[in-house]
Design a protein around this motif. Structure first.
Motif, PDB file in Angstrom:
ATOM      1  N   LEU A   1      38.750  70.497 120.288  1.00  0.00           N
ATOM      2  CA  LEU A   1      40.088  70.090 119.843  1.00  0.00           C
ATOM      3  C   LEU A   1      41.082  71.241 119.744  1.00  0.00           C
ATOM      4  CD1 LEU A   1      39.048  67.592 117.024  1.00  0.00           C
ATOM      5  CD2 LEU A   1      39.744  67.063 119.371  1.00  0.00           C
ATOM      6  N   PHE A   2      40.587  72.480 119.689  1.00  0.00           N
ATOM      7  CA  PHE A   2      41.491  73.615 119.497  1.00  0.00           C
ATOM      8  C   PHE A   2      41.275  74.698 120.550  1.00  0.00           C
ATOM      9  CE2 PHE A   2      41.247  71.558 115.383  1.00  0.00           C
ATOM     10  CZ  PHE A   2      42.581  71.521 114.992  1.00  0.00           C
ATOM     11  N   SER A   3      40.949  74.303 121.765  1.00  0.00           N
ATOM     12  CA  SER A   3      40.711  75.279 122.834  1.00  0.00           C
ATOM     13  C   SER A   3      41.951  76.103 123.153  1.00  0.00           C
ATOM     14  CB  SER A   3      40.246  74.555 124.105  1.00  0.00           C
ATOM     15  OG  SER A   3      41.240  73.654 124.573  1.00  0.00           O
ATOM     16  N   PHE A   4      43.129  75.536 122.879  1.00  0.00           N
ATOM     17  CA  PHE A   4      44.382  76.219 123.204  1.00  0.00           C
ATOM     18  C   PHE A   4      44.572  77.523 122.431  1.00  0.00           C
ATOM     19  CE2 PHE A   4      45.025  72.726 120.216  1.00  0.00           C
ATOM     20  CZ  PHE A   4      45.557  73.376 119.110  1.00  0.00           C
ATOM     21  N   ARG A   5      43.826  77.716 121.361  1.00  0.00           N
ATOM     22  CA  ARG A   5      43.931  78.957 120.592  1.00  0.00           C
ATOM     23  C   ARG A   5      42.951  80.026 121.067  1.00  0.00           C
ATOM     24  NH1 ARG A   5      44.699  76.551 114.441  1.00  0.00           N
ATOM     25  NH2 ARG A   5      46.786  75.680 114.770  1.00  0.00           N
ATOM     26  N   GLU A   6      42.096  79.689 122.018  1.00  0.00           N
ATOM     27  CA  GLU A   6      41.058  80.615 122.456  1.00  0.00           C
ATOM     28  C   GLU A   6      41.526  81.554 123.565  1.00  0.00           C
ATOM     29  OE1 GLU A   6      37.842  78.062 123.538  1.00  0.00           O
ATOM     30  OE2 GLU A   6      37.457  77.404 121.479  1.00  0.00           O
ATOM     31  N   SER A   7      42.465  81.109 124.376  1.00  0.00           N
ATOM     32  CA  SER A   7      42.962  81.951 125.468  1.00  0.00           C
ATOM     33  C   SER A   7      44.270  81.381 125.990  1.00  0.00           C
ATOM     34  CB  SER A   7      41.951  82.016 126.614  1.00  0.00           C
ATOM     35  OG  SER A   7      41.851  80.759 127.272  1.00  0.00           O
ATOM     36  N   LEU A   8      45.037  82.224 126.667  1.00  0.00           N
ATOM     37  CA  LEU A   8      46.295  81.769 127.270  1.00  0.00           C
ATOM     38  C   LEU A   8      46.008  80.728 128.346  1.00  0.00           C
ATOM     39  CD1 LEU A   8      49.376  82.119 127.373  1.00  0.00           C
ATOM     40  CD2 LEU A   8      49.016  83.931 129.069  1.00  0.00           C
ATOM     41  N   GLU A   9      44.931  80.932 129.099  1.00  0.00           N
ATOM     42  CA  GLU A   9      44.559  79.966 130.132  1.00  0.00           C
ATOM     43  C   GLU A   9      44.280  78.588 129.536  1.00  0.00           C
ATOM     44  OE1 GLU A   9      41.163  79.323 133.629  1.00  0.00           O
ATOM     45  OE2 GLU A   9      41.046  81.028 132.256  1.00  0.00           O
TER      46      GLU A   9
END
Length: 232
Positions: free
Chosen positions: A103-111
Motif C-alpha cells: 500500500l505504500f510502495s511510493f515511499r520506497e523509491s522514486l521509481e
C-alpha cells in the motif's frame, strides 16, 4: 493536432482572463480544466464563469484523496452550477500494484512513486484529455522549481500536441489569495491548515514556516522531482 503556441497581443504580462480567452479561441474545440479543487483551480473556474467562457471541468479521483477535497468539490459544483466529469484509475491496475508492492510502495523509491502516479493519475488523465482540443491548469511559476518556465499558452507535446493553457502562470501567492478573498470563492479546508498544495492524502503534509508551497508534496523527495507526470 498541429497547434502552435499563441502570441499574446501585449508587451505586459497578460491578464488571466485574456490568456483563457485567447487559449480557448486558439484551441478551436472543446477545452476543459483539470481540477484538483485547489484555490488556483477554483480561481480559474471563477474567472471563466464571470467571463462567460466555455470551459469544461474534469477531476481525477485517485482513490486516495482527502475527505476535504470531496467536500469542496461538491461546494464548487453547486456554487457554479457545474457538472464535473470524474475519472478513476483502472481497478485492475490498482489491484495489481497493491498486491505486488503493498500500500505504500511510493515511499520506497522514486521509481515506485512514479509507477503509483502513472496508475492513479497519468492514465486517467489520458482518458480525460481524449477528444479535447486544449486543457487548462492552475499552475503558477512561483509554486516550485519544476514550474518556473511554464508559458501562458503552450503546446503539450506529452499529450499529442494539445494546447495547454496556464492562465495563472504569472500570479504571485498574494495575487491569488487577494482574488480568492475579493470574489469569495470556495476554499479547500486544508489550505487553512497549512497545506498550500494538496494531492493524495498519503503524499501531502502541511508545510513548515519558510518552506515553498510544494514542500508538503512528496516531502521525502528532492524538489526537482516533485511532479506526478501530469505535467511534463
Amino acid at each position: 493536432m498541429g497547434h502552435t503556441a499563441a502570441r499574446l497581443t501585449t508587451n505586459d504580462p497578460p491578464a488571466a482572463e485574456e490568456i483563457l480567452r485567447q487559449g480557448i479561441a486558439q484551441a478551436g474545440g472543446p477545452v476543459a480544466l483539470a481540477c484538483s479543487f485547489s484555490v488556483e483551480d477554483v480561481a480559474v473556474i471563477d474567472l471563466a464563469t464571470r467571463a462567460g467562457l466555455p470551459l469544461g471541468v474534469f477531476a481525477i479521483d485517485t482513490g486516495r484523496l482527502p475527505e476535504e477535497t470531496y467536500i469542496v468539490a461538491e461546494t464548487v459544483s453547486q456554487r457554479y452550477g457545474l457538472s464535473i466529469e470524474w475519472y478513476f484509475p483502472q481497478a485492475e491496475a490498482v489491484q495489481q500494484l497493491e498486491r505486488q508492492k503493498g500500500l505504500f510502495s511510493f515511499r520506497e523509491s522514486l521509481e515506485n512513486r512514479h509507477q503509483c502516479c502513472a496508475v492513479r493519475k497519468v492514465e486517467p488523465l489520458r482518458r480525460a484529455l481524449s477528444g479535447l482540443s486544449g486543457w487548462v491548469t492552475g499552475m503558477r511559476r512561483a509554486q516550485s522549481v519544476t514550474r518556473n518556465d511554464i508559458l501562458p499558452i503552450e503546446v503539450d507535446r506529452a499529450h499529442d500536441g494539445l494546447l495547454k493553457i496556464n492562465p495563472l502562470c504569472d500570479w504571485s501567492e498574494r495575487q491569488l489569495w487577494d482574488y480568492a478573498r475579493e470574489q469569495r470563492i470556495p476554499i479547500h479546508k486544508l489550505h487553512r491548515q497549512g497545506y498550500p498544495s494538496i494531492g493524495c492524502a498519503p503524499c501531502t503534509r502541511a508545510v513548515k514556516e519558510g518552506e515553498d508551497v510544494r514542500a508538503g508534496r512528496w516531502w521525502w523527495e528532492n524538489p526537482e522531482h516533485k511532479e506526478c507526470g501530469l505535467h511534463r
